[in-house]
Scaffold this motif. Structure first.
Motif, mmCIF file in Angstrom:
data_model
loop_
_atom_site.group_PDB
_atom_site.id
_atom_site.type_symbol
_atom_site.label_atom_id
_atom_site.label_comp_id
_atom_site.label_asym_id
_atom_site.label_seq_id
_atom_site.Cartn_x
_atom_site.Cartn_y
_atom_site.Cartn_z
ATOM 1 N N UNK A 186 -8.869 -104.213 -55.496
ATOM 2 C CA UNK A 186 -9.941 -104.332 -54.506
ATOM 3 C C UNK A 186 -9.399 -104.056 -53.115
ATOM 4 N N UNK A 187 -10.279 -103.601 -52.234
ATOM 5 C CA UNK A 187 -9.962 -103.416 -50.814
ATOM 6 C C UNK A 187 -11.161 -103.861 -49.986
ATOM 7 N N UNK A 188 -10.917 -104.488 -48.825
ATOM 8 C CA UNK A 188 -12.005 -105.095 -48.065
ATOM 9 C C UNK A 188 -12.753 -104.155 -47.131
ATOM 10 N N UNK A 189 -12.171 -102.995 -46.819
ATOM 11 C CA UNK A 189 -12.828 -102.103 -45.859
ATOM 12 C C UNK A 189 -12.449 -100.654 -46.159
ATOM 13 N N UNK A 190 -13.448 -99.848 -46.535
ATOM 14 C CA UNK A 190 -13.214 -98.463 -46.922
ATOM 15 C C UNK A 190 -14.379 -97.587 -46.481
ATOM 16 N N UNK A 191 -14.154 -96.273 -46.526
ATOM 17 C CA UNK A 191 -15.203 -95.289 -46.261
ATOM 18 C C UNK A 191 -15.524 -94.544 -47.551
ATOM 19 N N UNK A 192 -16.654 -93.845 -47.555
ATOM 20 C CA UNK A 192 -17.096 -93.161 -48.762
ATOM 21 C C UNK A 192 -16.048 -92.181 -49.273
ATOM 22 N N UNK A 193 -15.373 -91.466 -48.367
ATOM 23 C CA UNK A 193 -14.388 -90.482 -48.815
ATOM 24 C C UNK A 193 -13.171 -91.133 -49.480
#
Length: 266
Positions: free
Chosen positions: A210-217
């Protein structure tokens, strides 16, 4: 079910071209690196790889839209290519081989947007992973020399391997307590980061990540691969697919427990 084989073959061609561009400048002593407004680095290789992918898409799929990390959104329509030219730029500029080009195709239908093709190519590791909707997920050197991917069958958290990127984002979002509780209840934790833990979930060597902050790309290509390998990919709130602002991926058997820990704030 629609056949996206031609799009998958095109994505491999795009990845081949990007690999050649990025590897040529990897560990170059004169590599030019700038700082973007969000304080993250971007190298000349990031820009060159995305420009090359956009140029080839413009010739091969002129009616399709494109969204890329470095040059934003172009075009409209029901088909949109999502591009991260180098996922793991901080690794790239420091000479760490854990980085990849991420290429995916998202289509709009009556049930909303859906990822249908995903390719993750990590040339410095000598690895590539890919998937298309309904056709399974694979890893290998080429479409004709590949091994099918399958997530693990681990169904107990205390037997599970949990991968994450860093601690800072969890703390900033008020989710650190849940993250620490989850870590203490897992068999093993490792901070691999970026695209790699999602590929290991698809391979079955990691069970949850899991990761708490990402962008669509960051998410579009890994999501297709994890799902086609039999796993689940959602936001921390349980929204299916890569369309939230964060990610939780698992073998499916442990997903609700994963969300139970990391969906908490405060």
């Amino acid at each position: 079910m629609p056949d996206f084989n031609d799009d998958l073959r095109l994505a491999h061609i795009l990845a081949d071209a990007a690999d050649a561009t990025t590897m040529e400048r990897f560990k170059a002593l004169d590599l030019k690196v700038e700082t973007k407004p969000d304080m993250t680095p971007v190298s000349e290789a990031d820009k060159a790889a995305e420009e090359l992918i956009r140029s080839q898409l413009g010739r091969a799929r002129p009616r399709d839209a494109v969204l890329g990390e470095e040059y934003g959104s172009h075009g409209n329509g029901p088909r949109r290519w999502i591009v991260d030219p180098i996922d793991g730029t901080k690794n790239y500029v420091r000479g760490v081989p854990v980085w990849a080009t991420l290429i995916s195709l998202v289509v709009s239908g009556e049930h909303g947007d859906e990822g249908v093709v995903g390719v993750v190519s990590a040339p410095a590791l000598g690895r590539r992973w890919w998937a298309s909707k309904g056709r399974g997920a694979y890893t290998g050197r080429s479409l004709s020399a590949a091994t099918r991917l399958q997530v693990s069958k681990i169904n107990k958290l205390d037997d599970a391997s949990f991968a994450y990127s860093s601690l800072s984002g969890w703390e900033e979002q008020g989710r650190l307590d849940g993250f620490l509780h989850l870590s203490r209840n897992c068999w093993r934790t490792r901070g691999y980061g970026d695209f790699w833990p999602y590929m290991m979930v698809a391979e079955g060597s990691v069970d949850i990540c899991a990761e708490p902050e990402l962008s669509l790309w960051d998410m579009a290509a890994p999501a297709v691969i994890v799902q086609e390998a039999g796993g689940r990919y959602t936001s921390l709130d349980g929204e299916p697919g890569p369309f939230g602002t964060n990610a939780a991926a698992s073998n499916g058997l442990l997903h609700e427990e994963l969300l139970g820990y990391l969906g908490r704030t405060g």
